[in-house]
Design an enzyme around this catalytic site. Structure first.
Site, short mmCIF file in Angstrom:
data_model
loop_
_atom_site.label_atom_id
_atom_site.label_comp_id
_atom_site.label_asym_id
_atom_site.label_seq_id
_atom_site.Cartn_x
_atom_site.Cartn_y
_atom_site.Cartn_z
N LYS A 24 0.82 -1.20 0.00
CA LYS A 24 0.00 0.00 0.00
C LYS A 24 0.86 1.25 0.00
CE LYS A 24 -3.50 -0.27 2.93
NZ LYS A 24 -4.76 -0.55 2.20
N ARG A 94 -3.25 2.64 8.43
CA ARG A 94 -3.47 1.34 7.77
C ARG A 94 -2.18 0.52 7.77
NH1 ARG A 94 -6.72 4.60 3.92
NH2 ARG A 94 -8.72 3.55 3.57
N GLY A 103 -4.55 -11.32 7.66
CA GLY A 103 -4.48 -11.71 9.07
C GLY A 103 -4.12 -10.55 9.99
N MET A 105 -3.95 -6.47 11.53
CA MET A 105 -4.80 -5.31 11.73
C MET A 105 -4.84 -4.54 10.43
SD MET A 105 -4.45 -1.85 13.87
CE MET A 105 -4.47 -0.86 12.38
N ARG A 338 -3.36 -1.65 -6.86
CA ARG A 338 -2.54 -2.87 -6.79
C ARG A 338 -2.93 -3.78 -7.96
NH1 ARG A 338 -5.56 -4.95 -1.32
NH2 ARG A 338 -7.66 -4.81 -2.18
N HIS A 454 -2.98 -45.17 -5.40
CA HIS A 454 -3.25 -45.80 -6.69
C HIS A 454 -4.35 -45.08 -7.47
CE1 HIS A 454 -5.28 -48.80 -9.29
NE2 HIS A 454 -4.03 -49.08 -9.63
N ARG A 560 3.52 -47.24 -19.42
CA ARG A 560 3.54 -48.34 -18.44
C ARG A 560 2.88 -49.55 -19.07
NH1 ARG A 560 1.97 -43.75 -14.54
NH2 ARG A 560 0.70 -43.47 -16.39
N ARG A 616 8.24 -48.69 -20.76
CA ARG A 616 8.85 -49.31 -19.58
C ARG A 616 8.43 -50.76 -19.52
NH1 ARG A 616 7.38 -47.07 -13.74
NH2 ARG A 616 5.46 -48.19 -14.13
N GLU A 750 15.63 -44.53 -10.21
CA GLU A 750 14.57 -44.39 -9.21
C GLU A 750 14.93 -44.98 -7.85
OE1 GLU A 750 11.00 -46.40 -10.59
OE2 GLU A 750 12.17 -47.86 -11.72
N SER A 769 15.76 -41.85 -17.20
CA SER A 769 14.51 -41.18 -16.89
C SER A 769 14.32 -41.27 -15.38
CB SER A 769 13.35 -41.84 -17.62
OG SER A 769 12.15 -41.16 -17.31
N GLY A 771 12.65 -41.55 -12.08
CA GLY A 771 11.36 -41.91 -11.51
C GLY A 771 11.33 -41.28 -10.12
N THR A 772 10.96 -40.02 -10.10
CA THR A 772 11.11 -39.29 -8.83
C THR A 772 10.11 -39.72 -7.77
OG1 THR A 772 9.90 -37.48 -9.86
CG2 THR A 772 12.29 -37.28 -9.76
N ASN A 773 9.03 -40.43 -8.17
CA ASN A 773 8.13 -40.95 -7.14
C ASN A 773 8.89 -41.96 -6.27
OD1 ASN A 773 6.30 -39.57 -8.65
ND2 ASN A 773 4.99 -41.32 -9.12
N ASP A 774 9.42 -42.98 -6.93
CA ASP A 774 10.12 -44.00 -6.16
C ASP A 774 11.42 -43.45 -5.57
OD1 ASP A 774 8.14 -45.71 -6.66
OD2 ASP A 774 9.32 -47.22 -7.70
N CYS A 837 10.02 -38.81 -15.35
CA CYS A 837 8.67 -39.28 -15.64
C CYS A 837 7.87 -39.52 -14.38
CB CYS A 837 8.70 -40.53 -16.52
SG CYS A 837 9.45 -41.96 -15.72
N TYR A 857 14.03 -33.24 -20.89
CA TYR A 857 12.57 -33.17 -20.99
C TYR A 857 11.92 -33.57 -19.67
CZ TYR A 857 12.44 -38.26 -21.31
OH TYR A 857 12.58 -39.59 -21.02
#
Lengths: 892, 892
Positions: A24, A94, A103, A105, A338, A454, A560, A616, A750, A769, A771-774, A837, A857
Site C-alpha cells: 500500500k 493502515r 491476518g 490489523m 494494486r 493408486h 507403463r 517401460r 529411481e 529417466s 522416476g522421482t516418485n520412487d 517421468c 525433458y
C-alpha cells in the site's frame, strides 16, 4: 536507532520500495510521484516494525519524535492540526505489508477525533450529524482494532440505542442518539480497558501504530503466513494518511474499480461505487453498491477522470489494477492501487491482450500465468454459482467434475458403463484389479489414500476426476451404500463431485465445460517458442497417446506396460503365466500375450508417429496381478461347500502361489528389473512385441522411435544383463523381418544407488529417466501411501517438511541425487538423454528445478502437458535471467 | 608373441613371482634358488595361459618352440632324453595358479613313457614290474586328466584283470598282468578318442600343457572361482619337472609334512610318510601312511634333513609350511612348499609363537589371523568327529551348537525354560512376539528367512545359535511336529544343531566348549594396541552389556529399546499405551512403563560404567507390539462363540486398531522419529527414564555416559524437533534432581536423505551412527527379507551383485553415502563422533571400509566384538601401509 530512515513521506517513496514501504505504502508513494490526487501522508517502514518486534519498547520510544515530526509536516501541508479544536486534521492508519496479509490489523479511519475536535469538525462541515457519526465510527474502529474490544460489543450498544430511538438504520439516528452511543462507547472502553478512551490525538496515533506493529505477530497473522509460506521477518509498514470523506453528500462516494473485467478479462473498467458512503459502509451492508458505470451518469467528469486514471495506472504498472478511490464533494482521491486478482480465464486474456497492446512482451505474458490456473481451465468444473449440498470433502486428487450413479465395485462399473450409464466408482481404495472399473467410470471417489495413492495416480493419468482420502464417507461395500454425515447414498443414487475442489455433492449439480480460448492457444504457442526442455506425456493407451499429442506432448516419456494386462481377458492369461508350473506352460501363456502387447504398441507408436515412445518393461510385483488371499480362500471355501473339489483345489493352488509371492515391503521387493532377470521370458516377450510392432508400422511407412526403458535398476550389471537380452531379442526380430529397427535402450533412475553410480550405469544406458516418485520414497525412506495417511500431514502442519515431497521435488535430498546423476552420467556419456517421468514432471516448481538441473525433458500426465509446457517456458525464461543459478544447478 | 618371457627355468624364478609362476612354480623356484634338493624343471607362466585363452591356437603354436628348447635344456641337465629308449627322462606336469584351485587339472606323473621307453625304464632300473606299473599309472592319469576319460573306466579294466589273475592288490599283478592292463587301456583310449594313445613324448607334453591351460575355464574351476571370489583373469602356470620316484623300494617313499601341528599349533613337525610309494598311492588307499616320525627310525639321516628343511623353510617363508617330499633310494627331494592350512586354534598359537621366536612382528601376527576364525573359537561347536545323522541343512545364521527338546511356540519355550529344560524353538519364522521364547531357548531354528531375518538378527544379537531358511523342514505347528525327509520330529524330541555349519542333527550330539587360550588373549591385546577405531557392542540388556565388556567392547553403540517392551508383563502395558483412546489413558500407561525402562537403563549404564551407552529411542512401527489380525479375529470369534460378548468386542477394537496401523511397506512407514514426533509421549518417557537412571547411578558414584540416539532421521528439522524434546526433558530431570547430567544427542544415518544432507543434520547432532542395514535397504531399494528370499541369491549366483550387500557393505553405493556424510558432517562440526551400528559393524571387509572412511568406532553383536577388534587392528595396519587409500577413502 542508528542512521536508518524509519519514516518516508509519500513524496519520498517509489513503487520499487515495496519491501520497505509495503504494498500500500509504495503504491501511494508511486501515485503521489506521478501526480495523481492522493491525500498526503507518510509511511513507517516494515523495517521499523521488525526492529520494534526485536527491540520492543525502547525502540518505540525512540520512534515518537520522528512520528511527531512527520505529523507536523502533514499538518503544515494540510493547514490543519491533528485533532485540532477547529477544522481538525483527521488521518487514517493502515497496515500494509509487502505481501497482502488479511491476518493483520487493517485500518483505523478518522483518527484524531475526540470530544473537542468533533465539535470543530461539526463546525467546519456545518454537519453535526456527520461529525458525531464520524466520531462514533472512529471510536468503534479504534476500540475494536486498537483496544481489542469485540466488534459485537459496540454493535450491541448501537442497536440498543437505535431500538430505543425507534431507528431502523444507522442513518436514522440523530445527533442526540449518536451522542448517547458515544457515551455508551466511552463507558464500554472504561469497563474493558480500565482507562478512558484516549483523547490525546498523538496518543491515539501512537497506539494505532503500535497496534499495527503488534498485529504482525498475532495468531491469525502467524497462521496466515504459515499457510501462505510468507517469511516471518518481512514486517509490515504503517500508512498514516489525511482522511477524505466519501460520506459528505451526493457528490461524495467511495468505490473500487478493476481496470479490466477480473472474471473474463474484457478490457473495460469493472467495479462498484457507493455514493455518500465511507468504505466500511459496503461491509456493513447498509446499501447495495452500484456498478461503477453508474458514476458516468452521476458525475461524468469524475468518471472520465477515473477511466483516464485506470488507463494511466495500467500502463504505469503494466498490469491490470485494482483501485480504491473516494470522491469528496466532487473531487476524486485515490487511496490504493494494486495488481488485480483475476480468474484463470481472465488471466490468460489479459496477458494476451497486454501483449497486443504493446504493454508487455510475450515473455512477460508467459511469466504472468500461474500454471495451476491452466488446470482449472482444462477441466469441466462444477458451476460454483449453482445451489448444492456438500456431502463430504476429501483430497482433490484429479481435477474435473463428474456426475453419475454410484457403484461400489469395478465389475459393476464396467457392466453399467457398457450399458451406456455414467457411473462414479466409490471404493475404500483402489488396486490394479479395479482398472477396468476406473476406465468405465466417469470419476473415482475413495475414502482412503493420499494424493499419490493408486486411485489418484491412475485417475490423473487418465485425466479422470478423482477425490481420495474422503474419510468422512463410511462405505459399506457389501451393503452397497455409503453414509456421509446423516445422508445415506445407495448404489444407483446420483452424486456429483469436483475433483479440483475435493467436494462431493448430493444429486446432479450443473457443470461448466472447459474452454480452449484462442488466447490460450496463442499463449501456449509463445511458451513453446521459448522453452528449452521437451514436454512428454505419461500414456499407456493409443487414446491417451492421441490426447497427449492434442495437448502438445512431443513424445511419450513413460508408457507403463502393466496396465495393459489388466483387462479381464488378458488378466486370465497373465495369471496363467504367473501360475505356470513349468517353463512350457509359462512360454505358452507368454506366446498368447505377445500379439496383445504387440497391438497395444502398434496403436501407441502410430498415435505418436515421428515422436519417441519410451516403453517401460513390466514393473510391479507379480502379486498385483493375482486376487487377494481373502478372496481366494473364501472362493475356495464356497466352491468346496458346493462340492466342487477341483475348483476349490485350483483356488488353493493359487492361494499358495499368492502367499509365496507376498512380501513384507512390496515397494522394495521383487519387481522391475529384478523380475526381468529372474523371469526373463516376460521381458523377452515384451521386447519382441515392441519391435514387431515397430517393424509393422515401418512397413506401412510410419516413422517410429521406440525406446525400451528398464525399471528399478540399482547396479549397472542389472542393466547390462537386461540390455543384452533386449538387444538380442531386437536383433532377432530384425533378422526375422529383414529390417533395421531404430531403438534406444535406457533406464529409470529411481533408487538412490542408481543415482550414486550413474557414471557406471551410463555406460549401459542411452537415456536416463528419473522416476522421482520412487526416488523420493527410497531417499526419504517414506512409503508414499503410508506416509501420506500416517504422518506426512502432521509433518507439513508442524513445518517439519516445507512441502509434500511427493508433490514438489525435494531439492536438497532427491534433487541432489538428480543433479549428481545428470552430471556423472553426462560426464561418462555426453549424448545421454535425461528426463523425468515421475509425478513431479507436471509440477511447476519441480519443473523449474529440472530446468536448472539440465534435464532434456519432463514427462507428465496428458492433462498436465499444457501446464508443463507453460512451466517449462517460465523456467527457461527465469534461468536465462539468472544464469548463475543454472550454472550452479548443472554443476554443483 | 612379442618379447614376453613365457617360460622360466626353476633357477630363474623367485618366491615373489607368484603372479607369474603360480604358487607351486614360485615355491619350486625359490627352493631351488636357496639350494634345496628340488628336481629340475621349468614353469610356463600364468600369462601364457591367459594369452592362450585369449588368442587360442596360434598362440599355442608359437609356444611349441620355446617349450622344445626348455625340454632340451632339461635333457641336457639330466643327461637323459624325454621318453628316450634307454634310461628315459620322465617328467611330471602340474597346474599351479597363484591361488590354489582344486577345480583345475592337477597333475600328470611319469610323462614321457611309451611302448618303447617303458622298456628302457625297465632296463635302466632293472625292475620291469616297476616300469610297466609306472606306464600303467601314466596312461591312467593321462587318459583321465588330459584325454578326459572317466577314472572309473580305467579302474574297471584294472579290476577285471586283477580278478582274472586272482590278484587282491594292485601290487599283486605281475608284469604280464600289467601288460594286459596296458593293452586294455590302449583299446579304451582308441574307443573313446578315436585315436591311439599318443606315443610321441613331445606330443604327450604339449597335450598335457594344453589340458592344464584349458582347465582354467572348465566348469569346476569357474564355479570354484566364483565361490571363492577369485578373478577370472589370473590364469594358471604349468610346471614341468623331472620325475623322482618314491616307489623304488624300502629306501624310497613319499610324504607330506607340516612344520607345526596344523590342529593345535604345537611347534613340532607333523605329517605322514608312505614308504615305497608314489604320491597317488595315498589317495588310492592301498596302504595307511605312517606318521612322519616313523622316518626317524627308518632313515634317521633323511629325517634330520627333513627337520632341518622344515626349520629352514619356515624361517625363510616366515610361516608354518606344508611341504611335499619324496625320498628316492635314500635321497630327499622337495616337490612343493606352501603356507600350511591350519585350524583357528592353531592359527592363533602359531602367529603368537612366531612372534615369540622373533620370526614375525606383532603386527604381522595380527594380520595373519582370519577374523572369521575367531567366530569359530568363541562358540560351542558340534564335535565334528562324533557320529551324527544330518536331518536338514539351512543358512548358518548365528554360530554355536545347541541341543534340546523341540518346542513350536514361544510360550511353551518360556514355560519349559522356566522349568529348567533346555529347548530349541522351531518356527516357520519368528516375529517380535516371539522374543520371550528366543530368550528362553538354547537355539532357534526356522524354515524360512534369510541371514538377516528377524530370528537371525535377534539370535546373533543374543549370541544364541540359530539356523534360518531351513526349507526342507516341513513344520506342522498345530500338530507340533516337523518332518525332515523321512524323519518326523515331535515336540519334546531332542535335536542338536550347529549354527556355524547350518546343520541339524537327530538326537544329542556331543559338543566342544569354546576356549579362550592365553595366546588368544595376548593377540587380542596386541590388536587393541594398534587399532585406531573403537569397538562397541549392540546390546539391549545388562547381561549383554556385561558380556560385551568381557569380550572387550568399549561402549554400547546401539541399545535398542524396543526389545525391552517385549516381555509379557510389559507388552500388556505397551499395548494399553498403543490402544489408549485418550491422552489420559496413554499417559497412564506411559507412567507405568517409565520405571521399568528406568531400571533397564540403570542396569545397562552400570554394566558399562565409565563407557558410553548409545540408547536408541523407540524405532519399530507400533503394530509390531500388537497381535496379528488373524490371531485377533479368531480369538474374537472364539470368545463370541463362548458367549463372551465383552471379550469379543475388546478383541475387535484391537483388531480395528491393528488394521488402522497396518502399512503397505512398514519398513518405510510410521516408525522411528516419525513416531517420536507424532506421539511425543513415548520419547519423553524414554528420555526421562534414561536421565533418571543416570542421576541415580551418579548418586551412587558411578560414572555414566548416556547418549540419546534418534532413529530414521531424514530431515534436519525432524532431529531439531526431537532434540528439543529430549533436551527439555533432560533439563527437567536435572531440575528435579538438582544434578548436572552428562549427555550427548545424536542420530542414526540410515536413509539416503540423511547422508545427503549430513551437513545440515550435523548442526543438530553431536554424533552420527550409520544404520547400514536400513541404509542398504533404502539405497538399493531392497527389502531385506524379500530380497534374500526372492532374488538376491539369484543375483549372487549370476554375479549381478558381487556380494550380499547386507553382509559386506556396498562401497560404491552405500559406502559413497557414508563417505559423503562423514565428510560433510565433520566439515560442519569438526568434533562430530561417527560410528556404525548396522550388521556390517562386525564384518571384517566392511570394517576395513569404515576405517578408510574415517569412522571413530564400529558397533556389533557382543559375540562379534573380538572379531571386530581384530579386523579393526588389521584395517589400521593396512591403512597405515597404504596411506593413499585412506586419503582417497576419507576425501573422495
Amino acid at each position: 536507532m542508528g542512521d536508518a530512515k524509519w519514516i518516508y513521506a509519500f513524496e519520498e517513496g517509489r513503487a520499487d520500495m515495496r519491501d520497505i514501504l509495503g504494498g500500500k505504502g509504495s503504491a501511494l508513494a508511486e501515485m503521489t510521484s506521478i501526480g495523481l490526487p492522493v491525500p498526503p501522508g507518510f509511511t513507517l517502514t516494515a523495517q521499523a516494525c521488525i526492529e520494534y518486534v526485536r527491540a520492543g519498547e525502547p525502540f518505540f520510544d525512540a520512534l515518537r519524535e520522528p512520528i511527531r515530526e512527520s505529523v507536523k509536516a502533514l499538518e503544515q501541508r494540510a493547514g490543519k492540526t491533528l485533532g485540532g479544536a477547529t477544522d481538525p486534521l483527521l488521518v487514517s492508519v493502515r497496515s500494509g505489508a509487502a505481501i497482502s496479509m488479511p491476518g493483520m490489523m487493517d485500518t483505523v479511519l478518522n483518527l484524531g477525533l475526540n470530544d473537542e475536535s468533533v465539535q470543530g469538525l461539526a463546525a467546519t462541515t456545518g454537519d453535526a450529524r456527520f461529525a458525531y457519526d464520524t466520531y462514533r465510527r472512529f471510536m468503534q474502529m479504534f476500540g475494536n482494532v486498537v483496544l481489542g474490544i469485540g466488534h459485537d460489543r459496540f454493535e450491541e450498544l448501537l442497536e440498543n440505542r437505535k431500538h430505543r430511538h425507534g431507528a431502523r438504520l444507522d442513518t436514522d439516528l440523530d445527533v442526540d442518539g449518536l451522542r448517547e452511543v458515544i457515551g455508551d462507547y466511552r463507558s464500554l472502553v472504561r469497563d474493558e480497558c480500565q482507562r478512558d478512551f484516549p483523547q490525546d490525538p498523538e496518543e491515539q496515533l501512537l497506539l494505532a501504530i503500535r497496534a499495527v506493529f503488534d498485529s504482525w505477530d498475532n495468531e491469525r497473522a502467524v497462521v496466515y503466513r504459515r499457510v501462505h509460506r510468507i517469511p516471518d521477518d518481512l514486517g509490515t509498514a504503517v500508512n498514516v494518511q489525511v482522511m477524505v470523506f466519501g460520506n459528505r453528500g451526493d457528490t461524495s462516494g467511495t468505490g473500487v474499480v478493476f481496470t479490466r473485467n477480473p472474471n473474463t478479462g474484457e478490457p473495460q473498467p469493472y467495479g462498484e461505487y457507493l455514493p455518500n458512503a465511507q468504505g466500511e459502509d459496503v461491509v456493513a451492508g447498509i446499501r447495495t453498491p452500484l456498478p461503477v458505470d453508474a458514476l458516468r451518469e452521476r458525475q461524468p467528469g469524475i468518471y472520465q477522470q477515473l477511466v483516464d486514471t485506470c488507463t494511466l495506472l495500467e500502463r504505469h504498472y503494466r498490469d491490470m489494477q485494482d483501485i480504491e478511490f473516494t470522491v469528496q464533494e466532487g473531487r476524486l482521491f485515490l487511496l490504493q492501487t494494486r495488481g488485480g486478482k483475476r480468474a484463470p480465464r481472465a488471466a490468460l486474456r489479459i496477458a494476451h491482450d497486454l501483449v497486443g497492446e504493446g504493454v508487455i512482451s510475450k515473455e512477460e505474458a508467459i511469466l504472468r500465468i500461474d500454471p495451476e490456473d491452466i488446470v482449472r481451465l482444462l477441466h469441466r468444473n462444477v458451476d460454483r454459482e449453482a445451489p448444492k449440498t456438500v456431502l463430504a470433502r476429501g483430497l482433490p486428487a484429479s481435477p474435473g467434475a463428474a456426475t453419475g450413479e454410484v457403484v461400489f465395485d469395478a465389475d459393476t462399473a464396467e457392466r453399467l458403463g457398457g450399458e451406456g450409464k455414467t457411473v462414479i466408482l466409490v471404493r475404500g481404495q483402489t488396486t490394479p484389479d479395479d482398472i477396468h472399473g476406473i476406465v468405465a467410470a466417469a470419476g473415482v471417489l475413495t475414502s482412503r489414500g493420499g494424493m499419490t495413492c493408486h486411485a489418484a495416480i491412475v485417475a490423473r493419468g487418465m485425466g479422470k476426476p478423482c477425490i481420495v482420502g474422503c474419510e468422512s464417507l463410511l462405505i459399506d461395500a457389501k451393503g452397497r451404500t455409503f453414509r456421509a454425515g446423516d445422508t445415506v447414498v445407495r448404489a444407483g443414487d446420483v452424486i456429483t463431485f469436483d475433483g479440483a475442489l475435493g467436494e462431493v455433492y448430493a444429486g446432479e449439480v450443473p457443470t461448466i465445460e472447459p474452454e480452449f480460448s484462442s488466447e490460450f492457444r496463442t499463449l501456449m504457442g509463445w511458451a513453446d517458442e521459448v522453452r528449452t526442455m521437451g514436454v512428454h506425456a505419461n500414456a499407456d493407451t493409443p487414446e491417451d497417446a492421441s490426447r497427449s499429442r492434442e495437448l502438445g506432448a512431443e513424445g511419450i516419456g513413460l508408457c507403463r506396460t502393466e496396465h495393459m494386462f489388466m483387462t479381464p481377458e488378458r488378466l486370465v492369461v497373465m495369471r496363467r503365466m504367473i501360475m505356470a508350473e513349468d517353463e512350457a506352460e509359462r512360454a505358452a501363456a507368454l506366446d498368447e500375450l505377445e500379439p496383445m502387447q504387440q497391438s497395444d504398441f502398434e496403436g501407441i507408436l502410430e498415435a505418436m508417429a515421428g515422436h519417441p515412445v519410451t516403453i517401460r518393461l513390466l514393473d510391479p510385483p507379480l502379486h498385483e496381478f493375482l486376487p487377494g488371499t481373502d478372496e481366494l480362500s473364501s472362493t475356495a471355501a464356497a466352491l468346496r461347500s458346493h462340492g466342487d473339489e477341483e475348483g476349490a483345489s485350483a483356488q488353493e493352488r493359487a492361494l499358495k502361489k499368492v502367499r509365496g509371492l507376498q512380501e513384507s515391503n512390496p515397494m522394495l521387493g521383487h519387481r522391475g528389473v529384478r523380475l526381468g532377470i529372474t523371469m526373463p521370458g516376460v521381458y523377452r516377450m515384451q521386447t519382441r512385441a515392441i519391435f514387431q510392432a515397430a517393424a509393422k508400422l515401418i512397413e506401412r511407412g510410419i516413422e517410429v522411435h521406440p525406446e525400451v526403458m528398464i525399471p528399478l535398476v540399482g547396479h549397472v550389471r542389472e542393466l547390462a544383463w537386461t540390455r543384452r537380452l533386449v538387444e538380442e531379442t531386437a536383433r532377432q526380430v530384425e533378422k526375422e523381418t529383414g529390417m533395421e529397427l531404430p531403438r534406444r535402450i535406457g533406464t529409470m533412475i529411481e533408487v538412490p544407488r542408481a543415482a550414486l553410480t550413474a557414471d557406471a550405469i551410463a555406460t549401459e544406458a542411452e537415456f536416463f529417466s528419473f522416476g522421482t516418485n520412487d526416488l523420493t520414497q527410497t531417499t526419504f525412506g517414506f512409503s508414499r501411501d503410508d506416509a501420506e495417511s500416517k504422518f506426512l500431514h502432521h509433518y507439513l502442519h508442524e513445518k517439519i517438511l516445507p512441502e509434500n515431497p511427493f508433490t514438489v521435488v525435494d531439492e536438497d535430498g532427491v534433487g541432489q541425487l538428480v543433479k549428481m546423476a545428470v552430471r556423472s552420467g553426462r560426464a561418462r556419456r555426453p549424448d545421454l538423454v535425461v528426463g523425468v517421468c515421475g509425478e513431479h514432471g507436471g509440477d511447476p516448481t519441480s519443473i523449474a528445478f529440472f530446468q536448472a538441473a539440465g534435464l532434456d525433458y519432463v514427462s507428465c500426465s496428458p492433462f498436465r502437458v499444457p501446464i508443463a509446457r507453460l512451466a517449462a517456458a517460465q523456467a527457461a525464461l527465469r534461468s536465462a535471467r539468472e544464469p548463475a543459478l543454472v550454472a550452479e544447478g548443472a554443476g554443483a
